[in-house]
Design a protein around this motif. Structure first.
Motif, short mmCIF file in Angstrom:
data_model
loop_
_atom_site.label_atom_id
_atom_site.label_comp_id
_atom_site.label_asym_id
_atom_site.label_seq_id
_atom_site.Cartn_x
_atom_site.Cartn_y
_atom_site.Cartn_z
N VAL A 103 -21.86 -1.49 -0.57
CA VAL A 103 -22.71 -2.32 0.30
C VAL A 103 -22.83 -3.72 -0.29
CG1 VAL A 103 -25.06 -2.63 1.18
CG2 VAL A 103 -24.01 -0.36 1.23
N SER A 104 -23.14 -3.80 -1.58
CA SER A 104 -23.28 -5.10 -2.23
C SER A 104 -21.97 -5.88 -2.22
CB SER A 104 -23.75 -4.92 -3.67
OG SER A 104 -25.06 -4.43 -3.71
N ASN A 105 -20.88 -5.19 -2.50
CA ASN A 105 -19.57 -5.83 -2.52
C ASN A 105 -19.22 -6.41 -1.16
OD1 ASN A 105 -17.08 -6.66 -3.52
ND2 ASN A 105 -16.12 -4.70 -3.06
N GLN A 122 -22.61 -20.51 2.00
CA GLN A 122 -21.67 -20.61 0.90
C GLN A 122 -22.24 -19.95 -0.36
OE1 GLN A 122 -18.73 -22.55 1.74
NE2 GLN A 122 -19.69 -22.42 3.75
N LEU A 123 -21.51 -19.02 -0.92
CA LEU A 123 -21.90 -18.40 -2.18
C LEU A 123 -21.65 -19.40 -3.31
CD1 LEU A 123 -22.87 -15.64 -3.29
CD2 LEU A 123 -20.47 -15.14 -3.74
N VAL A 124 -22.64 -19.59 -4.16
CA VAL A 124 -22.53 -20.51 -5.29
C VAL A 124 -22.30 -19.67 -6.54
CG1 VAL A 124 -23.71 -22.25 -6.69
CG2 VAL A 124 -24.08 -22.18 -4.21
N GLY A 125 -21.18 -19.86 -7.21
CA GLY A 125 -20.88 -19.09 -8.41
C GLY A 125 -20.61 -17.63 -8.08
N ASP A 126 -20.81 -16.79 -9.06
CA ASP A 126 -20.56 -15.36 -8.92
C ASP A 126 -21.86 -14.60 -8.75
OD1 ASP A 126 -17.79 -15.61 -9.24
OD2 ASP A 126 -17.97 -15.57 -11.43
N ALA A 127 -21.79 -13.54 -7.98
CA ALA A 127 -22.92 -12.62 -7.86
C ALA A 127 -22.85 -11.62 -9.01
CB ALA A 127 -22.85 -11.88 -6.52
N GLY A 142 -29.61 2.73 -7.55
CA GLY A 142 -28.91 1.74 -6.75
C GLY A 142 -28.54 0.53 -7.57
N TRP A 143 -28.45 -0.60 -6.88
CA TRP A 143 -28.01 -1.84 -7.49
C TRP A 143 -28.95 -2.99 -7.14
CZ3 TRP A 143 -23.92 -1.88 -10.80
CH2 TRP A 143 -23.10 -0.75 -10.78
N ALA A 144 -29.17 -3.85 -8.12
CA ALA A 144 -29.86 -5.12 -7.90
C ALA A 144 -28.77 -6.20 -7.95
CB ALA A 144 -30.92 -5.36 -8.96
N THR A 145 -28.50 -6.81 -6.82
CA THR A 145 -27.46 -7.82 -6.72
C THR A 145 -28.12 -9.19 -6.64
OG1 THR A 145 -26.04 -6.26 -5.54
CG2 THR A 145 -25.46 -8.60 -5.38
N THR A 146 -27.76 -10.07 -7.57
CA THR A 146 -28.35 -11.40 -7.63
C THR A 146 -27.28 -12.43 -7.30
OG1 THR A 146 -29.86 -10.62 -9.34
CG2 THR A 146 -29.63 -13.00 -9.12
N PHE A 147 -27.62 -13.36 -6.41
CA PHE A 147 -26.67 -14.39 -6.01
C PHE A 147 -27.42 -15.61 -5.48
CE2 PHE A 147 -27.34 -11.56 -2.44
CZ PHE A 147 -27.57 -12.41 -1.38
N THR A 148 -26.68 -16.70 -5.36
CA THR A 148 -27.22 -17.94 -4.81
C THR A 148 -26.38 -18.36 -3.61
OG1 THR A 148 -28.01 -18.65 -6.98
CG2 THR A 148 -27.76 -20.36 -5.31
N LEU A 149 -27.08 -18.68 -2.52
CA LEU A 149 -26.44 -19.15 -1.29
C LEU A 149 -26.78 -20.60 -1.07
CD1 LEU A 149 -27.03 -16.60 1.61
CD2 LEU A 149 -24.89 -17.28 0.56
N GLU A 150 -25.80 -21.36 -0.63
CA GLU A 150 -26.04 -22.76 -0.30
C GLU A 150 -25.83 -22.96 1.19
OE1 GLU A 150 -25.03 -26.66 -2.67
OE2 GLU A 150 -23.21 -25.90 -1.67
N ILE A 151 -26.77 -23.69 1.81
CA ILE A 151 -26.65 -24.04 3.23
C ILE A 151 -26.92 -25.53 3.37
CG2 ILE A 151 -27.35 -21.75 4.02
CD1 ILE A 151 -30.07 -23.12 4.83
#
Length: 158
Positions: A103-105, A122-127, A142-151
């Motif tokens: 799901v995260s992938n 837009q994904l900034v860097g790697d999750a 489960g999984w804790a997925t951390t990411f940064t999105l740019e708009i």
């Protein structure tokens, strides 16, 4: 949701986009938002669960960067029969980790190069994905997925 044309909609759009992506995944049944301690995790009917936490927002001129943690989780189901396999154990933790990582992938991949990317998320860097086990009182994994999105920052400069 406010509908005035003068209201900046970036927050609504980003959160709704992530929610829609999660709920459209057949391995997620319910999506929640905010403080995870305020979600009634005792409800058996809500799992598998996706939960969205906004960590911060950075204003970078003409764009905004939203940092998120998305939890994808399911209840661990233990087999009452004795299992002699020390690697797999007697529960479905491996299955949960496999399914929820998928799901995260899928979410991250669609942000990196799929339709969400084309739509301006837009994904900034790697999750990063960090597994958790027995994290809450009703034995979840489960999984804790951390990411940064740019708009694009849709605020009117005038």
């Amino acid at each position: 949701m406010a509908t005035s044309s003068k209201v900046q909609r970036g927050f609504y759009l980003v959160v709704e986009t992530i929610k829609d992506e999660l709920i459209n995944n057949p391995s997620i049944k319910t999506v929640t938002f905010g403080d995870i301690t305020e979600v009634d995790l005792q409800k058996q009917t809500m799992f598998p669960l996706g939960h969205i936490i906004i960590d911060s927002v950075s204003h970078t001129g003409k764009t905004m960067q939203f940092s998120f943690t998305v939890l994808t989780m399911e209840q661990i189901d233990s087999n009452k029969d004795y299992v002699n396999d020390l690697f797999l154990g007697n529960d479905n933790t491996h299955d949960i980790l496999n399914t929820q990582l998928t799901v995260s992938n899928k979410l991250v991949t669609r942000l990196r190069e799929g339709q969400l990317y084309s739509d301006g998320y837009q994904l900034v860097g790697d999750a990063t994905c960090e597994p958790f086990f027995d994290r809450f009182e009703n034995i979840l994994a489960g999984w804790a997925t951390t990411f940064t999105l740019e708009i694009f920052n849709d605020i009117d400069y005038c």
